[in-house]
Design a protein around this motif. Structure first.
Motif: not given
Length: 96
Positions: A14, A18-19, A23-25, A28-29
């Motif tokens: 993840h 995301a990187t 975007m942020s992790q 994404l989650s």
């Protein structure tokens, strides 16, 4: 180009995914947890991008739909049981 569902592509990585998508992790989650229809597109040069498929025009996914199916601001439709009944002003006029 290869198209892979986001959840499948990001499995066990993840933070890296995301990187690479910028975007942020957490975001994404959340997208995976909510079941959004997002696909990762892998280009020939090794870059990736994401594409979200949505029903047109702006229809919600079936699991997110309001069970009432109305557009009222409170999300409910008044029924005959909770609608106040006021007598007509004509019936209150005294004829004297």
């Amino acid at each position: 180009m290869r198209r892979t569902p986001l959840a499948e592509y990001a499995a066990k990585r993840h933070a890296q995914t995301a990187t690479r998508l910028g975007m942020s992790q957490g975001a994404l989650s959340k997208a995976i947890r909510e079941g959004r229809q997002i696909f990762v597109i892998e280009s020939a040069d090794g870059g990736i991008s994401a594409l979200e498929e949505k029903p047109f025009p702006g229809q919600r996914r079936s699991q997110m739909t309001n069970s009432c199916g109305d557009d009222s601001p409170a999300g409910t439709t008044p029924t005959a049981l909770n609608v106040p009944v006021n007598s007509s002003s004509a019936s209150e006029v005294s004829h004297g």
